[in-house]
Design an enzyme around this catalytic site. Sequence first.
Site, PDB file in Angstrom:
ATOM      1  CB  ILE A   9      -0.468  11.766  -5.366  1.00 24.37           C
ATOM      2  CG1 ILE A   9      -1.150  10.851  -6.399  1.00 24.37           C
ATOM      3  CG2 ILE A   9      -1.240  13.073  -5.203  1.00 24.37           C
ATOM      4  CD1 ILE A   9      -2.520  10.342  -6.003  1.00 24.37           C
ATOM      5  CG  HIS A  10       1.699  13.707  -0.877  1.00 20.30           C
ATOM      6  ND1 HIS A  10       0.653  12.828  -1.028  1.00 20.30           N
ATOM      7  CD2 HIS A  10       1.272  14.652   0.000  1.00 20.30           C
ATOM      8  CE1 HIS A  10      -0.356  13.214  -0.267  1.00 20.30           C
ATOM      9  NE2 HIS A  10      -0.021  14.317   0.359  1.00 20.30           N
ATOM     10  CB  ALA A  61      10.050 -23.358  11.887  1.00 14.29           C
ATOM     11  CG  PHE A  80      10.978 -12.343  12.757  1.00 14.17           C
ATOM     12  CD1 PHE A  80      11.772 -11.221  12.657  1.00 14.17           C
ATOM     13  CD2 PHE A  80      11.176 -13.389  11.865  1.00 14.17           C
ATOM     14  CE1 PHE A  80      12.753 -11.134  11.683  1.00 14.17           C
ATOM     15  CE2 PHE A  80      12.157 -13.316  10.891  1.00 14.17           C
ATOM     16  CZ  PHE A  80      12.945 -12.183  10.802  1.00 14.17           C
ATOM     17  CB  THR A 140       8.152 -17.206  14.096  1.00 19.32           C
ATOM     18  OG1 THR A 140       6.810 -17.010  13.639  1.00 19.32           O
ATOM     19  CG2 THR A 140       9.110 -17.100  12.926  1.00 19.32           C
ATOM     20  CB  THR A 144       4.629  -8.697  17.852  1.00 20.32           C
ATOM     21  OG1 THR A 144       4.796  -8.878  16.447  1.00 20.32           O
ATOM     22  CG2 THR A 144       4.044  -7.322  18.126  1.00 20.32           C
ATOM     23  CD  GLU A 161      -1.108 -11.819  13.280  1.00 18.26           C
ATOM     24  OE1 GLU A 161      -2.272 -12.157  13.095  1.00 18.26           O
ATOM     25  OE2 GLU A 161      -0.735 -11.104  14.220  1.00 18.26           O
TER      26      GLU A 161
END
Length: 388
Positions: free
Chosen positions: A338-339, A134, A160, A130, A162, A364
């Site tokens: 819900i929490h 692009a 970007f 990347t 990793t 990805e």
Amino acid sequence: MVDFALTDEQKAIRDTARAFITDRVVPYEPEVLRRERRGEPGMTRDERRELQLAARKFGFWGLSTPEEYGGMSLPAVTQALVWTELGRSFVPFSFGGEADNILYDANGEQRAAYLIPTIEGERLSCFAITEPGAGSDAANIKTLARRDGADWVINGEKTFITGGNEADFAIVIAVTDPEAGARAGSTAFLVDRSMGWTSHFIQTMGEGGPASLVFDEVRVPARNVLGGVGQGFELGMRWIGRGRYLIPARALGAAERLLSMALDYANTRETFGKPIGENQAIQWMIADSEVELEAARWLVLRAAWTVDQGGDARHASSMAKLYGANMANHVVDRVLQIHGGMGYTRELPIERWYREARLWRIFEGTDEMQRLIISRDLLRGYTRIGLD
Ligand SMILES: Cc1cc2nc3c(=O)[nH]c(=O)nc-3n(C[C@H](O)[C@H](O)[C@H](O)COP(=O)(O)OP(=O)(O)OC[C@H]3O[C@@H](n4cnc5c(N)ncnc54)[C@H](O)[C@@H]3O)c2cc1C
């Protein structure tokens, strides 16, 4: 014949992985949260390595690595089951003994210098295709490698990436024949950090974070070409394709754990004199999550099964990645709801998963790219609707 049952061996491997994650990885969670909230990495490289070596004693080493390199060479379905177990904890951990799939295209000398030390955890790699201009449109990369005597000289920027701030070598896809274009004219290079590239951490909404890599007249010997000159794009697509069913497998594990947290909370948190789980509004969130989990589970296993059958798993993997990533985003959002207020706090890890899950729809191959692949396969008749 349709058989949805796991074999005894698959169950045994899954259960052993679950026991290891529960007993050895989950206990790190409170400390990981504390560190990340101080802006530090959740786990150090040494801690991860120590845990990986402990897992090795349990037999977990190199899930996808061929046995000749000391790995388990597990079938794809079993790998998916183990990655689901890994997903049950947010601790930034995965089993050791792995190397990037395309490093197996290395020649003998490169295997000794890059592949084997990566499998052994002595060297850290990153994969860089990347660029700022692009991402989805990877065939538009501009990083250039020009031939200069016995070397190649690389100029450009990757973004970007990793592990790009920690890696000691990068697998870099660069254009070597501008006239042929990136698709036919790119080459993969093994580029040590000591050859001169620099990295800059990129702050994201998630923990950890990728890096940008800058190549300014970085000289790479010709012996560091991975595969052949002109094969870079194909290798890059193979690198990206490998993980497509593993990302949703991990997302599935996270969603399973989150849903079980929601069940506990719904059964114990009381409002208006009764547990919140007695309200249909909460029950429906639980039911929808369970159905989506189940659907994602079979999409992941179907994609992995296709790999094991030696078939072309791209269509099935794209469906698993698209649906699985979205499922996890829906589930974490419902579980947070819900929490109530507690879900929004940093006392619980739900908000952490909420931020991390957002990435699964982007890297990805974004949602849109998966939809492009799925629809193109159908429109062009590469894939038919329904079962064969
Ligand atoms: C945390 C993180 C880790 C990453 N790790 C790596 C790594 O290790 N190595 C690496 O090389 N890359 C890595 N990436 C890059 C990642 O793969 C790209 O970000 C991703 O492919 C999208 O590219 P982009 O960001 O340039 O978005 P763009 O391609 O610019 O897309 C922007 C938006 O437009 C949409 N879009 C683009 N084209 C179309 C179209 N034709 N039709 C419809 N919609 C379209 C996209 O889906 C997206 O929503 C990582 C990214 C992140 C955020």
